[in-house]
Structures are given as structure tokens and as C-alpha cells.
Design a protein around this motif. Structure first.
Motif, mmCIF file in Angstrom:
data_model
loop_
_atom_site.group_PDB
_atom_site.id
_atom_site.type_symbol
_atom_site.label_atom_id
_atom_site.label_comp_id
_atom_site.label_asym_id
_atom_site.label_seq_id
_atom_site.Cartn_x
_atom_site.Cartn_y
_atom_site.Cartn_z
ATOM 1 N N UNK A 1 0.865 -1.181 0.000
ATOM 2 C CA UNK A 1 0.000 0.000 0.000
ATOM 3 C C UNK A 1 0.901 1.231 0.000
ATOM 4 N N UNK A 2 0.770 2.037 -1.025
ATOM 5 C CA UNK A 2 1.692 3.153 -1.221
ATOM 6 C C UNK A 2 1.669 4.149 -0.065
ATOM 7 N N UNK A 3 2.831 4.633 0.295
ATOM 8 C CA UNK A 3 2.981 5.782 1.184
ATOM 9 C C UNK A 3 3.615 6.889 0.357
ATOM 10 N N UNK A 4 2.826 7.926 0.098
ATOM 11 C CA UNK A 4 3.306 9.026 -0.734
ATOM 12 C C UNK A 4 3.747 10.173 0.174
ATOM 13 N N UNK A 5 4.905 10.718 -0.096
ATOM 14 C CA UNK A 5 5.437 11.821 0.707
ATOM 15 C C UNK A 5 5.879 12.950 -0.227
ATOM 16 N N UNK A 6 5.797 14.172 0.284
ATOM 17 C CA UNK A 6 6.375 15.299 -0.440
ATOM 18 C C UNK A 6 7.880 15.228 -0.261
ATOM 19 N N UNK A 7 8.592 15.066 -1.339
ATOM 20 C CA UNK A 7 10.042 14.954 -1.255
ATOM 21 C C UNK A 7 10.724 16.318 -1.358
ATOM 22 N N UNK A 8 10.078 17.261 -2.047
ATOM 23 C CA UNK A 8 10.655 18.613 -2.136
ATOM 24 C C UNK A 8 9.548 19.645 -2.293
ATOM 25 N N UNK A 9 9.655 20.714 -1.518
ATOM 26 C CA UNK A 9 8.847 21.922 -1.716
ATOM 27 C C UNK A 9 9.808 23.098 -1.704
ATOM 28 N N UNK A 10 9.410 24.188 -2.351
ATOM 29 C CA UNK A 10 10.215 25.412 -2.279
ATOM 30 C C UNK A 10 9.494 26.387 -1.355
ATOM 31 N N UNK A 11 10.256 27.044 -0.497
ATOM 32 C CA UNK A 11 9.682 28.011 0.449
ATOM 33 C C UNK A 11 10.497 29.291 0.418
ATOM 34 N N UNK A 12 9.833 30.406 0.729
ATOM 35 C CA UNK A 12 10.510 31.699 0.742
ATOM 36 C C UNK A 12 9.784 32.626 1.702
ATOM 37 N N UNK A 13 10.443 33.692 2.090
ATOM 38 C CA UNK A 13 9.842 34.656 3.001
ATOM 39 C C UNK A 13 9.059 35.689 2.198
ATOM 40 N N UNK A 14 7.760 35.738 2.441
ATOM 41 C CA UNK A 14 6.923 36.723 1.745
ATOM 42 C C UNK A 14 7.056 38.103 2.369
ATOM 43 N N UNK A 15 7.754 38.189 3.513
ATOM 44 C CA UNK A 15 7.922 39.481 4.184
ATOM 45 C C UNK A 15 9.065 40.295 3.587
ATOM 46 N N UNK A 16 9.926 39.630 2.812
ATOM 47 C CA UNK A 16 11.072 40.323 2.236
ATOM 48 C C UNK A 16 10.810 40.627 0.767
ATOM 49 N N UNK A 17 11.149 41.820 0.366
ATOM 50 C CA UNK A 17 10.980 42.238 -1.020
ATOM 51 C C UNK A 17 12.261 41.954 -1.787
ATOM 52 N N UNK A 18 12.248 40.884 -2.564
ATOM 53 C CA UNK A 18 13.414 40.499 -3.346
ATOM 54 C C UNK A 18 12.959 40.136 -4.754
ATOM 55 N N UNK A 19 13.143 41.031 -5.715
ATOM 56 C CA UNK A 19 12.692 40.759 -7.087
ATOM 57 C C UNK A 19 13.290 39.490 -7.674
ATOM 58 N N UNK A 20 14.530 39.163 -7.300
ATOM 59 C CA UNK A 20 15.163 37.954 -7.834
ATOM 60 C C UNK A 20 14.440 36.702 -7.348
ATOM 61 N N UNK A 21 14.002 36.713 -6.085
ATOM 62 C CA UNK A 21 13.235 35.584 -5.557
ATOM 63 C C UNK A 21 11.894 35.473 -6.279
ATOM 64 N N UNK A 22 11.231 36.609 -6.476
ATOM 65 C CA UNK A 22 9.948 36.598 -7.199
ATOM 66 C C UNK A 22 10.118 36.021 -8.603
ATOM 67 N N UNK A 23 11.221 36.395 -9.240
ATOM 68 C CA UNK A 23 11.475 35.900 -10.595
ATOM 69 C C UNK A 23 11.754 34.397 -10.585
#
Length: 296
Positions: free
Chosen positions: A266-288
Motif C-alpha cells: 500500500x503506497x505511502x506518498x510523501x512530499x520529497x521537495x517543496x520550495x519556500x521563501x519569506x513573503x515578508x522580504x521584497x526580493x525581485x530575484x526571488x519573485x522571478x
């Protein structure tokens, strides 16, 4: 007032602490051993504490040395980042972002996104550092990294945004001579008496909790004998006959010839990777970067 002389000596302290040998540290620093020894003594005198225990067996940190080592490491990383930003600015680069990633993300999803980002913004400098999943949010909140590629899910705290990137089914990694090795699939409860090699919870809470919850649902708690920091370490311990492990199926290619990987019934599915960032910081490079990730 900042004592810049002491700050300069901290690099010498860090080298000796990491090498645990004055000779190797001196070689790494491009100097001879006597001046290094003298400078460490000057630092200890300035701080009025002993940083190292010296004996014929080698060099060990004292409790005081161990206490200041994490702060010195963090400071050295921040200075390196500042130095890189200054050099890139002088060279005419428009920006720099620091990406923290777990080792499996660096093997799997991250390279393709880095390649896309470099094509989209060739003048941007991207620095990559290895992190544990549990470090991701604190490092984002402190500003030590701009993006985190890690095993993350659910509510991650105020001002932290995230996007799941990859999930996978878990497979069982077994020694090739294990009595279950000839099966087509394995029931999870068939592993109830096995010795388990697992991620330490403080390294990857989501991964740890998802596996233990699945075991509890099948009526047992896993007998965790070894706690490790990476899938590669899990596989290495299994290869050495130290137990069994559940690993993402995409990473079974890391397994040596003396390991068999089998699907669960019976399969056990897991999230192996997510990307996270701080929405409180203004960084155009991160947005891009996030926009590049969202592109099909």
C-alpha cells in the motif's frame, strides 16, 4: 566597539576547530604552524578563555570553544556572502540570491530550475548551500537564505510561502540476503520487527512523522536503531547490514548491488521537495525565481 583584531583571529579559530590539527589548519590557511599557534594564543588571551585542549592525541575544543563555534560559523558564512555580493557588484552583476537545499533536492529537482533561472537572468549570481529540512524556516526567517528546497508541508509560519514541487512513493531498501528480498512487494507491518534506519526527526520532521504515522496505523512503532541526516546515509547503513529503510523510489538508483528495493503493498506518498521563501522580504530575484518554477 567592535574589536576587528579578534574578528580576524576568528578565521584562524574556525580552521583549527574544523581541522582539529594545527598543522593541517596552517596549510589550509596558507601559513606555517608556529604563527598560527601564536595567533590562537593571542586570541585566547584576548578572550580570557581557553579554546582548545592540546595533547598528543590531537586538538579538541574546550567547552568554551564549543560554545562559540556555531556563532563563529554563522558569522563566517555571512561574511563570505557579503564578500561575494561586493565582488559581484564591482563586476557589474545585478544581484545575488542564496538557495538552501537538502541533498536529495540537489540531486533531483534543483539543477533543472537553476538552469532555467540562469537562462532567464544570466547576470544573477545564485549561491547554493546544503541544509536540513528542519533548518529551512529558521534560515529563511533570519535572511541567511532566500529560497529553501526541502521536505516541507502544511502551515510553515507567518510570512513563509511555499509551493510543493515533487512527491514520491516510498520503497523498502533491504539487504540482498534479507528473507523478504525475493518478494514482489512488502506489507508495512511485515517490517514491525526489523531494525530501522530513519531520518532524525529534527532533520526532517515531515518525513519522520509521515512514516511513523503510517506504521502506527498498521499497529506498530518502528524500531529505529540508527537516525541519519540523508537518504544516502540510509542506503549506506542498509548496505552495511545495519537495518532496513524506507526511501523515495526515485532515489533507489543510489542503491549499491547488495541492496534490494521493493514497493510497499500500500503506497505511502510523501512530499520529497517543496520550495519556500519569506513573503515578508521584497526580493525581485526571488519573485522571478518563483515565476520560473511555476512555468510549465
Amino acid at each position: 566597539m567592535i574589536n576587528f583584531r579578534i574578528l580576524r583571529h576568528m578565521w584562524l579559530f574556525l580552521a583549527v576547530a574544523e581541522e582539529k590539527h594545527f598543522g593541517r589548519a596552517a596549510k589550509r590557511l596558507g601559513m606555517t604552524q608556529p604563527p598560527l599557534t601564536q595567533q590562537i594564543q593571542v586570541l585566547e588571551s584576548s578572550l580570557k578563555i581557553q579554546l582548545f585542549d592540546r595533547s598528543r592525541k590531537g586538538v579538541q575544543l574546550t567547552p568554551a570553544g564549543q560554545a562559540i563555534l556555531p556563532a563563529v560559523k554563522k558569522f563566517a558564512g555571512q561574511v563570505e556572502r557579503l564578500d561575494l555580493a561586493i565582488r559581484e557588484a564591482i563586476a557589474g552583476q545585478t544581484g545575488i540570491i542564496t538557495v538552501g537545499a537538502i541533498s536529495t533536492a540537489m540531486l533531483d529537482v534543483l539543477p533543472a530550475y537553476l538552469e532555467k533561472m540562469k537562462k532567464a537572468v544570466p547576470e544573477l549570481t545564485i549561491s547554493v548551500k546544503e541544509i536540513d529540512s528542519a533548518e529551512a524556516i529558521p534560515l529563511l526567517q533570519s535572511g541567511d537564505i532566500d529560497l529553501a528546497f526541502a521536505r516541507l508541508t502544511g502551515a510553515l509560519g507567518n510570512d513563509i510561502a511555499s509551493l510543493p514541487l515533487a512527491s514520491d512513493n516510498l520503497v523498502v531498501a533491504l539487504p540482498h540476503d534479507h528473507f523478504l528480498a525475493g518478494k514482489n512487494s512488502v506489507a508495512l507491518d511485515a517490517l514491525s520487527n526489523e531494525k530501522w534506519v530513519m531520518f532524525a526527526r529534527h532533520v526532517s520532521p515531515v518525513f519522520y512523522d509521515s512514516i511513523t504515522a503510517a506504521c502506527h496505523n498498521r499497529g506498530f512503532s518502528p524500531r529505529i536503531i540508527h537516525e541519519v541526516r540523508s537518504v544516502a546515509s540510509q542506503i549506506a547503513f542498509v548496505s552495511c547490514g545495519q537495518g532496513i529503510a524506507l526511501v523515495p523510489s526515485k532515489l533507489e538508483r543510489l542503491s549499491p548491488a547488495n541492496i534490494v528495493t521493493l514497493p510497499l503493498d500500500k503506497n505511502i506518498k510523501v512530499i520529497t521537495t517543496a520550495v519556500a521563501w519569506s513573503s515578508a522580504r521584497n526580493n525581485p530575484a526571488v519573485d522571478m525565481f518563483i515565476e520560473v518554477i511555476k512555468q510549465p
